[in-house]
Motif scaffolding. Structure first.
Motif, PDB file in Angstrom:
ATOM      1  N   GLN A  13       9.897  -1.380  -0.403  1.00  0.00           N
ATOM      2  CA  GLN A  13       9.894  -2.776  -0.305  1.00  0.00           C
ATOM      3  C   GLN A  13      11.042  -3.293   0.325  1.00  0.00           C
ATOM      4  O   GLN A  13      12.128  -2.821   0.202  1.00  0.00           O
ATOM      5  CB  GLN A  13       9.495  -3.565  -1.517  1.00  0.00           C
ATOM      6  CG  GLN A  13       9.352  -5.058  -1.381  1.00  0.00           C
ATOM      7  CD  GLN A  13       9.011  -5.525  -2.658  1.00  0.00           C
ATOM      8  OE1 GLN A  13       8.377  -5.098  -3.572  1.00  0.00           O
ATOM      9  NE2 GLN A  13       9.496  -6.962  -3.031  1.00  0.00           N
ATOM     10  N   GLU A  14      11.218  -4.203   1.481  1.00  0.00           N
ATOM     11  CA  GLU A  14      12.125  -4.809   2.168  1.00  0.00           C
ATOM     12  C   GLU A  14      12.995  -5.478   0.895  1.00  0.00           C
ATOM     13  O   GLU A  14      12.486  -6.408   0.014  1.00  0.00           O
ATOM     14  CB  GLU A  14      11.924  -5.590   3.176  1.00  0.00           C
ATOM     15  CG  GLU A  14      12.848  -6.667   3.841  1.00  0.00           C
ATOM     16  CD  GLU A  14      12.408  -7.661   4.796  1.00  0.00           C
ATOM     17  OE1 GLU A  14      12.827  -7.652   5.733  1.00  0.00           O
ATOM     18  OE2 GLU A  14      11.381  -8.236   4.347  1.00  0.00           O
ATOM     19  N   VAL A  22      16.333  -5.805   9.988  1.00  0.00           N
ATOM     20  CA  VAL A  22      14.762  -6.081  10.180  1.00  0.00           C
ATOM     21  C   VAL A  22      14.615  -6.743  11.742  1.00  0.00           C
ATOM     22  O   VAL A  22      13.932  -6.320  12.445  1.00  0.00           O
ATOM     23  CB  VAL A  22      13.911  -6.705   9.106  1.00  0.00           C
ATOM     24  CG1 VAL A  22      12.501  -6.961   9.588  1.00  0.00           C
ATOM     25  CG2 VAL A  22      13.840  -5.430   8.233  1.00  0.00           C
ATOM     26  N   LEU A  23      15.074  -7.806  11.661  1.00  0.00           N
ATOM     27  CA  LEU A  23      15.189  -8.923  12.711  1.00  0.00           C
ATOM     28  C   LEU A  23      15.449  -8.249  14.198  1.00  0.00           C
ATOM     29  O   LEU A  23      15.051  -8.385  14.918  1.00  0.00           O
ATOM     30  CB  LEU A  23      15.918 -10.050  12.324  1.00  0.00           C
ATOM     31  CG  LEU A  23      15.310 -11.077  11.209  1.00  0.00           C
ATOM     32  CD1 LEU A  23      16.027 -12.181  10.938  1.00  0.00           C
ATOM     33  CD2 LEU A  23      14.020 -11.270  11.297  1.00  0.00           C
ATOM     34  N   GLU A  56       5.941  -7.778  -1.641  1.00  0.00           N
ATOM     35  CA  GLU A  56       5.532  -6.343  -1.875  1.00  0.00           C
ATOM     36  C   GLU A  56       4.983  -5.594  -0.530  1.00  0.00           C
ATOM     37  O   GLU A  56       4.892  -4.422  -0.511  1.00  0.00           O
ATOM     38  CB  GLU A  56       4.591  -6.236  -3.028  1.00  0.00           C
ATOM     39  CG  GLU A  56       5.151  -6.748  -4.520  1.00  0.00           C
ATOM     40  CD  GLU A  56       5.179  -8.060  -4.756  1.00  0.00           C
ATOM     41  OE1 GLU A  56       5.075  -8.585  -6.120  1.00  0.00           O
ATOM     42  OE2 GLU A  56       4.546  -8.882  -3.981  1.00  0.00           O
ATOM     43  N   LEU A  57       4.426  -6.586   0.238  1.00  0.00           N
ATOM     44  CA  LEU A  57       3.763  -6.114   1.573  1.00  0.00           C
ATOM     45  C   LEU A  57       4.916  -6.249   2.692  1.00  0.00           C
ATOM     46  O   LEU A  57       4.439  -6.312   3.797  1.00  0.00           O
ATOM     47  CB  LEU A  57       2.329  -6.968   1.727  1.00  0.00           C
ATOM     48  CG  LEU A  57       1.554  -6.509   0.578  1.00  0.00           C
ATOM     49  CD1 LEU A  57       0.316  -7.300   0.834  1.00  0.00           C
ATOM     50  CD2 LEU A  57       1.152  -5.052   0.534  1.00  0.00           C
ATOM     51  N   SER A  58       6.055  -6.598   2.500  1.00  0.00           N
ATOM     52  CA  SER A  58       7.132  -6.580   3.404  1.00  0.00           C
ATOM     53  C   SER A  58       7.924  -5.294   3.280  1.00  0.00           C
ATOM     54  O   SER A  58       8.527  -5.111   2.380  1.00  0.00           O
ATOM     55  CB  SER A  58       8.025  -8.003   3.187  1.00  0.00           C
ATOM     56  OG  SER A  58       8.990  -7.777   4.403  1.00  0.00           O
ATOM     57  N   TYR A  70       9.336  -1.002  10.179  1.00  0.00           N
ATOM     58  CA  TYR A  70       8.860  -2.062   9.489  1.00  0.00           C
ATOM     59  C   TYR A  70       7.796  -2.797   9.628  1.00  0.00           C
ATOM     60  O   TYR A  70       7.084  -2.468  10.886  1.00  0.00           O
ATOM     61  CB  TYR A  70       9.746  -3.703   9.901  1.00  0.00           C
ATOM     62  CG  TYR A  70       9.403  -4.699   9.223  1.00  0.00           C
ATOM     63  CD1 TYR A  70       9.929  -4.762   7.739  1.00  0.00           C
ATOM     64  CD2 TYR A  70       8.844  -5.953   9.634  1.00  0.00           C
ATOM     65  CE1 TYR A  70       9.879  -6.049   7.166  1.00  0.00           C
ATOM     66  CE2 TYR A  70       8.460  -6.820   9.178  1.00  0.00           C
ATOM     67  CZ  TYR A  70       9.048  -7.011   7.751  1.00  0.00           C
ATOM     68  OH  TYR A  70       8.771  -8.289   7.118  1.00  0.00           O
ATOM     69  N   ILE A  71       6.801  -3.090   8.415  1.00  0.00           N
ATOM     70  CA  ILE A  71       5.635  -3.509   8.623  1.00  0.00           C
ATOM     71  C   ILE A  71       5.442  -4.761   7.540  1.00  0.00           C
ATOM     72  O   ILE A  71       6.099  -4.837   6.487  1.00  0.00           O
ATOM     73  CB  ILE A  71       4.235  -2.426   8.299  1.00  0.00           C
ATOM     74  CG1 ILE A  71       3.034  -3.061   8.385  1.00  0.00           C
ATOM     75  CG2 ILE A  71       4.608  -2.112   6.623  1.00  0.00           C
ATOM     76  CD1 ILE A  71       1.936  -1.904   8.305  1.00  0.00           C
ATOM     77  N   LEU A  72       4.393  -5.695   7.874  1.00  0.00           N
ATOM     78  CA  LEU A  72       4.375  -6.877   7.149  1.00  0.00           C
ATOM     79  C   LEU A  72       2.821  -7.142   7.409  1.00  0.00           C
ATOM     80  O   LEU A  72       2.291  -7.266   8.142  1.00  0.00           O
ATOM     81  CB  LEU A  72       5.007  -8.155   7.748  1.00  0.00           C
ATOM     82  CG  LEU A  72       4.887  -9.420   6.999  1.00  0.00           C
ATOM     83  CD1 LEU A  72       5.634  -9.194   5.452  1.00  0.00           C
ATOM     84  CD2 LEU A  72       5.820 -10.876   7.506  1.00  0.00           C
TER      85      LEU A  72
END
Length: 184
Positions: A13-14, A22-23, A56-58, A70-72
């Protein structure tokens, strides 16, 4: 069989301290993409403060102590005649240029799918490349009578059932988090 390099990738998790990296990764990954507004990094910044953001989904991928991908997944709804169905939108997924072609994007997607299942989500929508997402079980959205709030070619609009028949009887328009629409 998993590529040897991918076994060295850790997925987690991020964290807040990951945000600048990430950016930067997103800006770099999308800068030369033909079908991009090149503002995915801005979208992620907006989504992190949206009510539909699911921390939790970042998710980030690391390799050799560096941020590699990275995934979101963000909560959305599919609104139709039978009511509203909670789902997720996959956007964005990115892998740094020096980490591409190693299977990291695939590993991120598969991890995100499992994490979404663990959290009780049953479906995902994505707008993406017609040759990439079907490899992960995504099917054309139009086959489910699911539409998007903006013009998108049918060949690029997909849905995934994380659970068998999760979208049975579900049809209608995808209602994105406000953060998705602020850039328009």
């Amino acid at each position: 069989m998993e590529r040897p390099e991918v076994s060295k990738v850790s997925i987690r998790q991020e964290k807040t301290e990951d945000h600048p990296k990430v950016l930067q990764l997103l800006e770099e990954a999308f800068k030369d993409q033909e079908f991009s507004d090149h503002r995915e990094h801005e979208l992620v910044q907006r989504l992190r403060t949206d009510v539909n953001f699911v921390p939790e989904l970042s998710i980030v991928a690391e390799m050799n102590n560096q941020l590699a991908g990275y995934i979101l997944l963000t909560e959305i709804f599919i609104a139709g005649p039978e009511g509203s169905h909670k789902s997720l939108a996959l956007a964005p997924v990115a892998v740094g240029s020096s980490f591409q072609k190693k299977g990291i994007g695939s590993k991120l997607i598969m991890h995100a799918h499992q994490r979404a299942r663990d959290l009780g989500y049953t479906s995902i929508v994505v707008i993406g490349h017609e040759n990439y997402y079907p490899k992960f079980g995504y099917q054309p959205a139009h086959e489910f009578k699911i539409t998007f709030p903006f013009k998108v070619p049918e060949r690029n609009a997909f849905v995934l059932e994380l659970e068998k028949d999760a979208l049975l009887g579900v049809q209608g328009k995808v209602i994105y988090a406000d953060a998705f629409l602020e850039a328009e």
